[in-house]
Design a protein around this motif. Structure first.
Motif, PDB file in Angstrom:
ATOM      1  N   GLU A  56      -2.591 -24.505  41.847  1.00  0.00           N
ATOM      2  CA  GLU A  56      -3.906 -25.162  41.826  1.00  0.00           C
ATOM      3  C   GLU A  56      -4.825 -24.575  40.763  1.00  0.00           C
ATOM      4  O   GLU A  56      -5.643 -25.295  40.182  1.00  0.00           O
ATOM      5  N   THR A  57      -4.727 -23.265  40.548  1.00  0.00           N
ATOM      6  CA  THR A  57      -5.715 -22.569  39.729  1.00  0.00           C
ATOM      7  C   THR A  57      -5.197 -22.125  38.364  1.00  0.00           C
ATOM      8  O   THR A  57      -5.999 -21.786  37.484  1.00  0.00           O
ATOM      9  N   GLY A  58      -3.881 -22.083  38.198  1.00  0.00           N
ATOM     10  CA  GLY A  58      -3.321 -21.598  36.952  1.00  0.00           C
ATOM     11  C   GLY A  58      -3.376 -20.089  36.804  1.00  0.00           C
ATOM     12  O   GLY A  58      -3.147 -19.555  35.724  1.00  0.00           O
ATOM     13  N   ARG A  59      -3.650 -19.383  37.913  1.00  0.00           N
ATOM     14  CA  ARG A  59      -3.706 -17.933  37.886  1.00  0.00           C
ATOM     15  C   ARG A  59      -2.469 -17.330  38.543  1.00  0.00           C
ATOM     16  O   ARG A  59      -1.738 -18.017  39.262  1.00  0.00           O
ATOM     17  N   HIS A  60      -2.245 -16.051  38.318  1.00  0.00           N
ATOM     18  CA  HIS A  60      -1.117 -15.364  38.943  1.00  0.00           C
ATOM     19  C   HIS A  60      -1.550 -14.900  40.327  1.00  0.00           C
ATOM     20  O   HIS A  60      -2.427 -14.041  40.458  1.00  0.00           O
ATOM     21  N   VAL A  61      -0.944 -15.457  41.362  1.00  0.00           N
ATOM     22  CA  VAL A  61      -1.255 -15.110  42.752  1.00  0.00           C
ATOM     23  C   VAL A  61       0.040 -14.680  43.420  1.00  0.00           C
ATOM     24  O   VAL A  61       0.994 -15.457  43.514  1.00  0.00           O
ATOM     25  N   SER A  62       0.103 -13.436  43.867  1.00  0.00           N
ATOM     26  CA  SER A  62       1.340 -12.894  44.411  1.00  0.00           C
ATOM     27  C   SER A  62       1.111 -12.286  45.787  1.00  0.00           C
ATOM     28  O   SER A  62      -0.019 -11.931  46.153  1.00  0.00           O
ATOM     29  N   PHE A  63       2.206 -12.155  46.527  1.00  0.00           N
ATOM     30  CA  PHE A  63       2.145 -11.634  47.894  1.00  0.00           C
ATOM     31  C   PHE A  63       2.645 -10.202  47.946  1.00  0.00           C
ATOM     32  O   PHE A  63       3.632  -9.841  47.291  1.00  0.00           O
ATOM     33  N   LEU A  64       1.955  -9.373  48.734  1.00  0.00           N
ATOM     34  CA  LEU A  64       2.340  -7.982  48.961  1.00  0.00           C
ATOM     35  C   LEU A  64       2.386  -7.740  50.463  1.00  0.00           C
ATOM     36  O   LEU A  64       1.383  -7.936  51.157  1.00  0.00           O
ATOM     37  N   ARG A  76      -8.523 -18.168  47.120  1.00  0.00           N
ATOM     38  CA  ARG A  76      -8.713 -19.391  46.321  1.00  0.00           C
ATOM     39  C   ARG A  76      -9.963 -19.296  45.449  1.00  0.00           C
ATOM     40  O   ARG A  76      -9.955 -19.671  44.273  1.00  0.00           O
ATOM     41  N   GLY A  77     -11.056 -18.776  46.035  1.00  0.00           N
ATOM     42  CA  GLY A  77     -12.310 -18.675  45.293  1.00  0.00           C
ATOM     43  C   GLY A  77     -12.214 -17.728  44.116  1.00  0.00           C
ATOM     44  O   GLY A  77     -12.740 -18.014  43.030  1.00  0.00           O
ATOM     45  N   LEU A  78     -11.536 -16.607  44.297  1.00  0.00           N
ATOM     46  CA  LEU A  78     -11.366 -15.653  43.196  1.00  0.00           C
ATOM     47  C   LEU A  78     -10.467 -16.225  42.113  1.00  0.00           C
ATOM     48  O   LEU A  78     -10.752 -16.095  40.905  1.00  0.00           O
ATOM     49  N   ALA A  79      -9.369 -16.863  42.523  1.00  0.00           N
ATOM     50  CA  ALA A  79      -8.442 -17.433  41.553  1.00  0.00           C
ATOM     51  C   ALA A  79      -9.093 -18.580  40.769  1.00  0.00           C
ATOM     52  O   ALA A  79      -8.883 -18.719  39.557  1.00  0.00           O
ATOM     53  N   PRO A  94     -20.416 -15.491  37.420  1.00  0.00           N
ATOM     54  CA  PRO A  94     -19.623 -15.332  36.198  1.00  0.00           C
ATOM     55  C   PRO A  94     -18.134 -15.543  36.424  1.00  0.00           C
ATOM     56  O   PRO A  94     -17.656 -15.432  37.551  1.00  0.00           O
ATOM     57  N   ARG A  95     -17.437 -15.836  35.363  1.00  0.00           N
ATOM     58  CA  ARG A  95     -15.990 -15.981  35.422  1.00  0.00           C
ATOM     59  C   ARG A  95     -15.331 -14.615  35.595  1.00  0.00           C
ATOM     60  O   ARG A  95     -15.904 -13.566  35.283  1.00  0.00           O
ATOM     61  N   LEU A  96     -14.123 -14.640  36.123  1.00  0.00           N
ATOM     62  CA  LEU A  96     -13.382 -13.406  36.398  1.00  0.00           C
ATOM     63  C   LEU A  96     -12.097 -13.316  35.577  1.00  0.00           C
ATOM     64  O   LEU A  96     -11.175 -12.586  35.932  1.00  0.00           O
ATOM     65  N   ASP A  97     -12.036 -14.053  34.476  1.00  0.00           N
ATOM     66  CA  ASP A  97     -10.835 -14.046  33.634  1.00  0.00           C
ATOM     67  C   ASP A  97     -10.494 -12.618  33.197  1.00  0.00           C
ATOM     68  O   ASP A  97     -11.367 -11.867  32.757  1.00  0.00           O
ATOM     69  N   GLY A  98      -9.221 -12.248  33.337  1.00  0.00           N
ATOM     70  CA  GLY A  98      -8.769 -10.931  32.949  1.00  0.00           C
ATOM     71  C   GLY A  98      -8.892  -9.886  34.038  1.00  0.00           C
ATOM     72  O   GLY A  98      -8.414  -8.758  33.869  1.00  0.00           O
ATOM     73  N   LYS A  99      -9.502 -10.232  35.159  1.00  0.00           N
ATOM     74  CA  LYS A  99      -9.673  -9.285  36.256  1.00  0.00           C
ATOM     75  C   LYS A  99      -8.575  -9.475  37.303  1.00  0.00           C
ATOM     76  O   LYS A  99      -8.000 -10.560  37.431  1.00  0.00           O
ATOM     77  N   ILE A 100      -8.316  -8.400  38.054  1.00  0.00           N
ATOM     78  CA  ILE A 100      -7.292  -8.419  39.093  1.00  0.00           C
ATOM     79  C   ILE A 100      -7.952  -8.063  40.425  1.00  0.00           C
ATOM     80  O   ILE A 100      -8.728  -7.101  40.500  1.00  0.00           O
ATOM     81  N   ALA A 101      -7.652  -8.830  41.443  1.00  0.00           N
ATOM     82  CA  ALA A 101      -8.237  -8.621  42.767  1.00  0.00           C
ATOM     83  C   ALA A 101      -7.145  -8.415  43.803  1.00  0.00           C
ATOM     84  O   ALA A 101      -6.037  -8.958  43.689  1.00  0.00           O
ATOM     85  N   LEU A 102      -7.453  -7.642  44.821  1.00  0.00           N
ATOM     86  CA  LEU A 102      -6.592  -7.439  45.985  1.00  0.00           C
ATOM     87  C   LEU A 102      -7.354  -7.917  47.212  1.00  0.00           C
ATOM     88  O   LEU A 102      -8.509  -7.520  47.420  1.00  0.00           O
ATOM     89  N   VAL A 103      -6.729  -8.778  48.011  1.00  0.00           N
ATOM     90  CA  VAL A 103      -7.363  -9.303  49.219  1.00  0.00           C
ATOM     91  C   VAL A 103      -6.460  -9.038  50.406  1.00  0.00           C
ATOM     92  O   VAL A 103      -5.320  -9.518  50.442  1.00  0.00           O
ATOM     93  N   THR A 104      -6.941  -8.272  51.387  1.00  0.00           N
ATOM     94  CA  THR A 104      -6.149  -8.064  52.595  1.00  0.00           C
ATOM     95  C   THR A 104      -6.413  -9.215  53.562  1.00  0.00           C
ATOM     96  O   THR A 104      -7.512  -9.767  53.610  1.00  0.00           O
ATOM     97  N   GLY A 105      -5.377  -9.573  54.307  1.00  0.00           N
ATOM     98  CA  GLY A 105      -5.520 -10.695  55.233  1.00  0.00           C
ATOM     99  C   GLY A 105      -5.773 -12.003  54.506  1.00  0.00           C
ATOM    100  O   GLY A 105      -6.499 -12.874  55.004  1.00  0.00           O
ATOM    101  N   GLY A 106      -5.164 -12.154  53.348  1.00  0.00           N
ATOM    102  CA  GLY A 106      -5.448 -13.322  52.515  1.00  0.00           C
ATOM    103  C   GLY A 106      -4.557 -14.516  52.749  1.00  0.00           C
ATOM    104  O   GLY A 106      -4.560 -15.453  51.945  1.00  0.00           O
ATOM    105  N   GLY A 126     -10.896 -17.406  37.881  1.00  0.00           N
ATOM    106  CA  GLY A 126     -10.110 -16.841  36.794  1.00  0.00           C
ATOM    107  C   GLY A 126      -9.393 -15.546  37.080  1.00  0.00           C
ATOM    108  O   GLY A 126      -8.679 -15.031  36.211  1.00  0.00           O
ATOM    109  N   ALA A 127      -9.555 -14.977  38.301  1.00  0.00           N
ATOM    110  CA  ALA A 127      -8.909 -13.703  38.605  1.00  0.00           C
ATOM    111  C   ALA A 127      -7.447 -13.907  38.988  1.00  0.00           C
ATOM    112  O   ALA A 127      -7.076 -14.923  39.583  1.00  0.00           O
TER     113      ALA A 127
END
Length: 319
Positions: free
Chosen positions: A90-98, A61-64, A39-51, A67-68
């Motif tokens: 590449e994905t049109g999603r919000h991807v940020s660094f922490l 990349r796969g999550l974004a 399924p699509r993940l539009d509207g969801k927010i994910a946290l990935v350590t070591g990303g 749609g996440a």
């Protein structure tokens, strides 16, 4: 070519430690299960350590792509920011660094607070506890713990507990932990393990610790959807350089980082029972009672030890 995800597939691992390790390596190119696009993940927010590299980069990349919006938590600097911007483009999603150093309890606490401010009342739907280190030699963290234990186990425990304490997880949030079948070569995980030479055994112990702590998380917090994954034996910087003869051998027998991300993506998006240990080739693993990962007493003791260490103000063995 790799195969598609097989819902409901369950496998009992092969008997024998070294036979099991070899069976997790051979045939990956054809037998790694690929995560469906839905399924699509539009509207969801994910946290990935070591990303910022290897498997983690491909998980992001796969999550974004599905749609996440993704927060990439790692120690990296300017290059990490650049990579996040590239994936966002590449994905049109919000991807940020922490910025996050899992080897420092204080850093984990500070990053959790910063993330809460950044989310501004929103919740995390997916947390991929992917970061890991394979020490070249014995060392200790800033808090005095053996390095593999500190980063791979304790740091993630402090992070997950901090997210829970601050109510930053959505209802039914998915927690996905990267472990590895190489854990079968160990039978314990402790904060003060010492050794000489390379850190293979320390790494194996930490992967067993991951199975213990996240299986306990699933048991103690049924409101969460928890899965542990074996990503495959993947050609990343974790196993050394990818150049020269060694690099050639790695590329011949190991999975690519993109394929290594598939197990985590499956656990993050597909329906699996909470507490599942999912293997990239074999699906859900039905572990034998004699398997060290099934030692419930040790798992409970390990959890309690993590709780004690993560709650200490100084985060040290003395504390």
């Amino acid at each position: 070519m790799p195969t598609q995800f097989e819902p409901g597939r369950t496998t009992t691992p092969k008997a024998g430690k070294y036979r099991r390790v070899m069976s997790s390596m051979l045939g990956q190119g054809k037998r790694t299960q690929l995560c469906p696009d839905d399924p699509r993940l539009d509207g969801k927010i994910a946290l990935v350590t070591g990303g910022t590299g290897g498997i983690g980069h491909e998980i992001v990349r796969g999550l974004a792509r599905r749609g996440a919006d993704v927060v990439v938590a790692a120690r990296g600097g300017a290059q990490a920011e650049t990579d996040c911007k590239r994936i966002a483009g590449e994905t049109g999603r919000h991807v940020s660094f922490l910025r996050l150093d899992l080897g420092s309890i204080q850093s984990v606490r500070e990053a959790t607070a910063a993330l809460q401010e950044r989310l501004d009342g929103r919740w995390l739907d997916i947390v991929c506890a992917n970061a890991g280190v394979w020490p070249n030699r014995h060392g200790v963290s800033a808090d005095g713990f053996e390095t593999a234990f500190a980063v791979n186990c304790l740091g993630h425990h402090v992070l997950i507990k901090g997210l829970m304490t601050r109510a930053m997880l959505a209802d039914g949030a998915r927690i996905v932990a990267t472990s590895g079948d190489i854990y079968i070569l160990s039978d314990d995980c402790t904060p003060d393990f010492t050794y000489k030479g390379g850190g293979t055994i320390a790494y194996c112990r930490s992967k067993l610790g991951n199975l213990w702590q996240f299986s306990e998380l699933a048991r103690r917090h049924p409101e969460l959807q928890v899965a542990m994954v074996h990503p495959g034996v993947v050609a990343t910087a974790l196993e050394g350089p990818s150049t020269g003869v060694g690099g050639f051998v790695k590329r011949q027998i190991m999975a690519t980082p993109e394929h290594g991300a598939q197990a985590s993506l499956i656990a993050a998006t597909q329906e699996l029972p909470s507490g599942t240990y999912f293997h990239n080739m074999y699906g859900v693993m039905a572990l034998r009672d004699s398997d060290p990962a099934m030692d419930r007493d040790k798992a409970a003791h390990f959890w309690d030890q993590l709780e004690t260490l993560s709650a200490s103000k100084a985060g040290t063995l003395a504390a």
